[in-house]
Motif scaffolding. Structure first.
Motif, short mmCIF file in Angstrom:
data_model
loop_
_atom_site.label_atom_id
_atom_site.label_comp_id
_atom_site.label_asym_id
_atom_site.label_seq_id
_atom_site.Cartn_x
_atom_site.Cartn_y
_atom_site.Cartn_z
N GLY A 1 -6.39 3.07 -11.71
CA GLY A 1 -7.20 3.77 -10.71
C GLY A 1 -6.84 3.48 -9.27
N GLN A 2 -5.67 2.90 -9.05
CA GLN A 2 -5.25 2.57 -7.69
C GLN A 2 -4.39 3.70 -7.10
OE1 GLN A 2 -6.45 -0.26 -6.16
NE2 GLN A 2 -7.64 -0.31 -8.06
N TRP A 3 -4.17 3.64 -5.78
CA TRP A 3 -3.42 4.68 -5.06
C TRP A 3 -2.40 4.02 -4.14
CZ3 TRP A 3 -4.47 10.00 -5.59
CH2 TRP A 3 -5.60 10.30 -6.36
N VAL A 4 -1.32 4.76 -3.84
CA VAL A 4 -0.34 4.31 -2.85
C VAL A 4 0.00 5.49 -1.94
CG1 VAL A 4 0.71 2.43 -4.16
CG2 VAL A 4 1.54 4.79 -4.49
N VAL A 5 0.46 5.16 -0.75
CA VAL A 5 0.82 6.19 0.24
C VAL A 5 2.30 6.51 0.09
CG1 VAL A 5 0.98 6.72 2.70
CG2 VAL A 5 -0.95 5.37 1.82
N ASP A 6 2.61 7.82 -0.03
CA ASP A 6 4.00 8.27 -0.15
C ASP A 6 4.62 8.60 1.21
OD1 ASP A 6 4.19 8.14 -2.96
OD2 ASP A 6 3.11 10.03 -3.13
N ALA A 7 3.80 9.14 2.14
CA ALA A 7 4.38 9.58 3.42
C ALA A 7 3.26 9.88 4.41
CB ALA A 7 5.25 10.81 3.22
N ILE A 8 3.62 9.76 5.68
CA ILE A 8 2.83 10.39 6.75
C ILE A 8 3.39 11.79 6.89
CG2 ILE A 8 2.23 10.32 9.19
CD1 ILE A 8 2.54 7.30 9.08
N SER A 9 2.59 12.79 6.61
CA SER A 9 3.09 14.15 6.48
C SER A 9 3.44 14.75 7.84
CB SER A 9 2.05 15.03 5.79
OG SER A 9 2.50 16.37 5.70
N ASP A 10 4.46 15.60 7.84
CA ASP A 10 4.80 16.37 9.04
C ASP A 10 3.96 17.64 9.14
OD1 ASP A 10 6.77 14.60 9.88
OD2 ASP A 10 8.29 15.54 8.61
N PHE B 1 0.81 -1.22 0.00
CA PHE B 1 0.00 0.00 0.00
C PHE B 1 0.84 1.27 0.00
CE2 PHE B 1 -2.04 -3.30 2.70
CZ PHE B 1 -2.95 -3.75 1.74
N VAL B 2 2.14 1.16 -0.10
CA VAL B 2 3.02 2.34 -0.06
C VAL B 2 3.91 2.35 -1.29
CG1 VAL B 2 3.03 2.40 2.45
CG2 VAL B 2 4.85 1.17 1.25
N SER B 3 4.42 3.56 -1.62
CA SER B 3 5.34 3.71 -2.74
C SER B 3 6.77 3.56 -2.24
CB SER B 3 5.16 5.09 -3.37
OG SER B 3 5.65 6.11 -2.51
N SER B 4 7.70 3.63 -3.18
CA SER B 4 9.12 3.52 -2.81
C SER B 4 9.59 4.74 -2.02
CB SER B 4 9.98 3.36 -4.08
OG SER B 4 9.77 4.47 -4.95
N PRO C 1 -2.26 12.84 8.89
CA PRO C 1 -2.08 13.49 7.59
C PRO C 1 -1.24 12.61 6.67
CG PRO C 1 -0.69 14.54 9.24
CD PRO C 1 -1.44 13.44 9.94
N LEU C 2 -1.76 12.31 5.48
CA LEU C 2 -1.07 11.44 4.53
C LEU C 2 -0.85 12.16 3.20
CD1 LEU C 2 -2.99 8.03 4.89
CD2 LEU C 2 -0.83 8.69 5.98
N VAL C 3 0.21 11.76 2.50
CA VAL C 3 0.44 12.16 1.11
C VAL C 3 0.31 10.90 0.26
CG1 VAL C 3 2.02 13.20 -0.55
CG2 VAL C 3 2.00 14.00 1.83
N VAL C 4 -0.55 10.93 -0.76
CA VAL C 4 -0.78 9.77 -1.62
C VAL C 4 -0.67 10.18 -3.08
CG1 VAL C 4 -2.32 8.72 0.09
CG2 VAL C 4 -3.29 10.15 -1.71
#
Length: 302
Positions: A282-291, A212-215, A273-276
């Protein structure tokens, strides 16, 4: 050849004016040089500014806070047997109480709400505002109050100048408008990714996070998480986007509200807070838990 008197007069006048101009230039040069010399001497020999001793200042403030909290606790919970201890902490023993409770209040959760200082010569006077939770005898009902404790620091020796006093601790309130303006359905493809990510990250499901996450994602799932289950209650986005048909590479800032359970009947509500970003199909991945948590406006009052 004859030289007229007017020519001689003009020559003498011009020479005099020239000499005067030279003399003025020399004086200005000397003055400028003197000013520059004074500035150089000042810059070279001026005393170096005092370098703050951060460790010493931190220790000093910690000692003041510790003293004030102990003094307040003793004053609130003291009985007649504590009278001598209170006197020792008071700079003026005559200010010590002459009468004590036989059944004092219960005190817990002391914390410093505000710290102010005023230096006069070698002495520093501190006013420490401390919050305390009190339970009066026979009531069993806790209430939160704030007390001001005035402490003097004299060459490292601490003493209370007065008995504590109860004070108000009201502060201006503000209303913050969220920048997350669009709600995302939890049943959408993005909602499914967020739901699975939250469960894998906050319940420490080993090996489940990578799907569920990106690189770009670098965080590790919570170790020894207290939560056994999660439920995504709401997903809000900073942008209005059709998440089912978003173009590949579309990036969104989200604020996710999560019900995180520690048992069947016990839970806490989190906001993450998330960055996706969108990938293919049509799929999504999570890039980061935002600061960062974004907001739009701040207004006084509630």
């Amino acid at each position: 050849m004859r030289i007229s008197g007017r020519y001689i007069a003009n020559y003498i006048f011009d020479e005099s004016r020239f000499l005067k101009s030279v003399k003025t230039s020399v004086i200005i040069t000397y003055i400028t040089a003197a000013v520059v010399l004074v500035l150089v001497v000042f810059l070279v020999f001026r005393p170096a500014p005092a370098v703050p001793n951060t460790t010493e200042d931190f220790n000093r403030i910690s000692r003041v806070q510790f003293f004030a909290q102990n003094y307040l606790t003793l004053w609130l919970t003291g009985t007649a047997s504590d009278g001598s201890a209170v006197k020792q902490m008071l700079g003026n023993e005559q200010a010590a109480p002459t009468e004590w409770n036989t059944e004092p209040v219960e005190v817990s959760d002391l914390n410093v709400a505000r710290l102010e200082s005023n230096t006069a010569g070698p002495d520093t006077q501190w006013v420490v505002t401390i919050g305390a939770t009190l339970v009066r005898p026979g009531t069993g009902t806790p209430q939160r109050n704030y007390f001001a404790v005035t402490v003097m620091d004299h060459d490292g020796s601490l003493t209370a100048l007065t008995l504590p006093r109860v004070v108000n601790n009201s502060r201006p309130q503000v209303t913050v408008d969220s920048a997350y303006i669009a709600q995302v359905p939890t049943s959408s493809t993005l909602g499914t990714t967020v739901t699975n990510f939250v469960s894998a990250f906050y319940t420490s499901q080993s090996g489940a996070l990578g799907r569920f996450v990106s690189s770009n994602f670098t965080a590790e799932p919570i170790v020894n998480s207290p939560y056994t289950a999660t439920n995504v209650v709401r997903i809000d986005s900073r942008s209005q986007v059709d998440v089912q048909n978003a173009a590949e590479g579309t990036t969104l800032d989200l604020l996710v509200t999560v019900k995180a359970s520690t048992s069947v009947t016990t839970f806490t509500t989190l906001q993450v807070p998330l960055v996706v970003h969108a990938i293919d199909n049509g799929q999504w991945v999570v890039d980061a838990i935002s600061d960062l948590t974004y907001f739009s406006t701040v207004r006084p009052g509630k």
